[in-house]
Design an enzyme around this catalytic site. Sequence first.
Site, PDB file in Angstrom:
ATOM      1  CB  SER A 144      -0.955   0.025   1.202  1.00  0.00           C
ATOM      2  OG  SER A 144      -0.377   0.684   2.302  1.00  0.00           O
ATOM      3  CB  VAL A 145      -0.135   4.729  -0.894  1.00  0.00           C
ATOM      4  CG1 VAL A 145      -1.280   4.967   0.074  1.00  0.00           C
ATOM      5  CG2 VAL A 145       0.565   6.031  -1.230  1.00  0.00           C
ATOM      6  CE  LYS A 146      -3.189   5.413   4.356  1.00  0.00           C
ATOM      7  NZ  LYS A 146      -3.491   6.801   4.695  1.00  0.00           N
ATOM      8  CG  ASP A 147       4.493  -0.088   2.646  1.00  0.00           C
ATOM      9  OD1 ASP A 147       3.628  -0.301   3.516  1.00  0.00           O
ATOM     10  OD2 ASP A 147       4.881  -0.965   1.848  1.00  0.00           O
ATOM     11  CB  ALA A 199       4.738   3.511   7.744  1.00  0.00           C
TER      12      ALA A 199
END
Length: 453
Positions: free
Chosen positions: A42-45, A48
Amino acid sequence: MQYAENILGTIGNTPLVKLNKVTQEVAALVLAKVETFNPGNSVKDRMAVKMIEDAEADGRLQPGGTIIEGTSGNTGMGLALVAIIRGYKLICVISDKQSKEKMDILRAVGAKVVVCPTDVEPTDPRSYYSVSKRLATETPNSWYVNQYDNLSNALAHYQQTGPEIWEQTKGKITHFVVGVGTGGTISGVGKYLKEKNPNIKIWGIDTYGSVFKKYHETGIFDENEIYSYITEGIGEDILPKNVDFSLIDGFTKVTDKDAAVYTRKIALEEGIFVGNSAGAAVKGLLQLQEHFQPEDVVVVLFHDSGSRYVGKMFNDDWMRERGFLEEPITKAEDVIKEHLDKPLIVVRTEELVSHAIERMRKYKISQIPVVDTTGFVGSLDESHLFQSYLQDKNTADKPIKEIMGKPFPIVAKGTKIEAIAPLFTRDNAAVLIDLGNGKHHIITKYDIIGSIQ
């Protein structure tokens, strides 16, 4: 030799992929930024890593500490990867509307998962916002990430995602379309792109039940706009600090059904297995197509992987239960095909009313046909029982034949829905279908309403 020092070195540089069939009615060139190629899918890596690095740099996160965050699942996965590599513990607080796959994946990578109810106010002590904050105060040597208000979130996309898109399109991008949740992606990418070219339009995809669109257009935070919705990862009932509304040119809202349907379309028509917010983004893009010209280059961001939604949008039964599966409903048996295999629950004329009440409670039904040796001779429904009880408190001990109403109408298998609808009246709450071979099934008003698409 070419290799990454650890899994974090593989984050970013995700591909742009041209969309063909699912956006064929759009005049412009449409390119998907497929963020599932990140190691956490996901883009959230991206954010994070950035949020943790910044917290380490200024001392908010100490060695061996515990990271605590409220997440819809994807940020938690990104945080888990960093926690593994850097030696931190992780507690993820997640709402119960998120898919089971997301919860299982977080546990698989070592996170402790705390599940909270969805249908509560953000300030409710049971909400995942409140629980996250409480755990952060109770847990020694912990750091509460707060991706909604942590500006390192948007900064990650300003430094990484925006420059990637600009370089990949050689500066030819004219529109950026993305679902908005925490606001980090749209604000970070939007800021970078507008600095490069102020004429680039930034469009946010919102969902019904979220406050973003109306707030952007009016400046009013309307609590009447807030209600529970199914779409994951986009929309909010708060205004995160990461959402910079000044960078956003407009929003369009997408229904839960359209988001789910288009999620499946992307997989079936493009071979790209992505999540629910991607379906919302594509449907939103189609709703905005009047803004696009043939020479435009539209980039739409796909947040996460379809593997997170196998039990939801990619499950026919789940889709059918919510009326999202696009199946033609034309005949009587179409309405009740999900439970055609279940036996018809009946009561007999000489049984006591208490028996009917017990059966209705057991099977969670509101109407029940009455039979004798000759066939269907009457009916009972909750309104009959209610009126009878008001007139006589001893109704439960009476034989059913003393209070039953007229038998439900019976229609043949294959009867059109249009012919069945008029049979429902104030005095008649159900219809029986003759399936042949002595078998019958019941259709209620609820079944008809449930078939509306």
